[in-house]
Design an enzyme around this catalytic site. Sequence first.
Site, PDB file in Angstrom:
ATOM      1  N   SER A  46     -18.355  -9.456   2.495  1.00 46.60           N
ATOM      2  CA  SER A  46     -18.965 -10.075   1.313  1.00 46.60           C
ATOM      3  C   SER A  46     -18.153 -11.267   0.834  1.00 46.60           C
ATOM      4  CB  SER A  46     -19.086  -9.046   0.179  1.00 46.60           C
ATOM      5  OG  SER A  46     -17.842  -8.405  -0.048  1.00 46.60           O
ATOM      6  N   ASP A  84     -13.045  -5.118   7.227  1.00 44.83           N
ATOM      7  CA  ASP A  84     -14.479  -4.986   7.520  1.00 44.83           C
ATOM      8  C   ASP A  84     -14.812  -5.769   8.792  1.00 44.83           C
ATOM      9  OD1 ASP A  84     -17.079  -4.243   7.050  1.00 44.83           O
ATOM     10  OD2 ASP A  84     -17.425  -5.685   5.433  1.00 44.83           O
ATOM     11  N   LYS A 114     -13.908  -0.809   8.699  1.00 44.51           N
ATOM     12  CA  LYS A 114     -15.271  -0.364   8.388  1.00 44.51           C
ATOM     13  C   LYS A 114     -16.226  -1.031   9.362  1.00 44.51           C
ATOM     14  CE  LYS A 114     -17.680  -1.957   4.699  1.00 44.51           C
ATOM     15  NZ  LYS A 114     -18.862  -2.515   5.407  1.00 44.51           N
ATOM     16  N   GLU A 183     -24.966   2.716   1.352  1.00 41.13           N
ATOM     17  CA  GLU A 183     -25.361   1.573   0.518  1.00 41.13           C
ATOM     18  C   GLU A 183     -26.865   1.584   0.243  1.00 41.13           C
ATOM     19  OE1 GLU A 183     -23.770  -2.248   1.594  1.00 41.13           O
ATOM     20  OE2 GLU A 183     -25.071  -3.305   0.165  1.00 41.13           O
TER      21      GLU A 183
HETATM   22  O1  KIV Z   1     -18.692  -6.453   2.492  1.00 41.55           O
HETATM   23  C1  KIV Z   1     -18.593  -5.666   1.532  1.00 41.55           C
HETATM   24  O2  KIV Z   1     -18.120  -6.017   0.459  1.00 41.55           O
HETATM   25  C2  KIV Z   1     -19.075  -4.323   1.699  1.00 41.55           C
HETATM   26  C3  KIV Z   1     -19.086  -3.448   0.500  1.00 41.55           C
HETATM   27  C4  KIV Z   1     -20.268  -2.571   0.497  1.00 41.55           C
HETATM   28  C5  KIV Z   1     -17.829  -2.680   0.395  1.00 41.55           C
HETATM   29  O3  KIV Z   1     -19.425  -3.925   2.779  1.00 41.55           O
END
Ligand code: KIV
Length: 266
Positions: A46, A84, A114, A183
């Site tokens: 994000s 991420d 993640k 989500e």
């Molecule tokens: O990219 C992001 O901020 C996310 C959030 C849902 C944690 O994947």
Amino acid sequence: MAKMTIQDLLRKKMERRKITMLTAYDYPFARIVDEAGIDAIIVGDSVSMVVQGLENTLPITMDEMIYHTKIVSRAVKDAMVIGDLPFMSYQASVEDAVRNAGRFLKEAGASAVKIEGGAEVAGHIRAMTRSDIPVMAHIGLTPQSIHRMGGYKVQGRTEESAKRLIEEARITEDAGAFSLLLEAIPMGLAKRITEEVSIPTIGIGAGPHCDGQVLVLHDVIGLFERFLPKFAKRYVNLRDEALKAIKIYKEEVEKGIFPSEEYSFK
Ligand code: KIV
């Protein structure tokens, strides 16, 4: 406090203590989030929208994610840092996933990664976990699938899609994920999934029954103005505060009020 581990998160689920997570992307905010005692920081893709000003999360690169994760890791003492995996860093192959996830731990100081997806990334999760890389899975609305999903839409509303998400949750747990991000799904479904799996569920737009919650920091502090999702609560409007301060500075410079003697050398 010692650095938060995946075992600590699991213990919190077992003891029914809520897990707190936020995103962060830079040094000053990561320091603040850590000092507030948040359990884990996700350096989310994000960042491409809330910091880089891009339309969606697809363009951000691995190198940019490593850059932000390194900065966050440098700032943090206690929170777990989760990197991420960005779009196209794992979709093409399991090998890509292991190599890129490894970079988050080896180069950027993260303790986990993640990955967006369920059954389709089970092999990736298994391979990363076997390589000693703890993995958080992410199902429901997965923003990297924006074009397939036709926008940022609530998932799992029909009984059939709800069943599929419950199955995906089981599959990611079996594959070795240490945690599961849910989500934008109905809260009843999030409750069923949370009861179904033994790993902690972390919700964003998934209601109150998850084992923990995460939000995008810039939504929480009012620094993202393009839109505010229904599930995000703005606790403060830092944009307005910053705008006010900067306007006063401009006025004081223009009127010769700043710098006064107090801010000058003799
Ligand atoms: O990219 C992001 O901020 C996310 C959030 C849902 C944690 O994947």
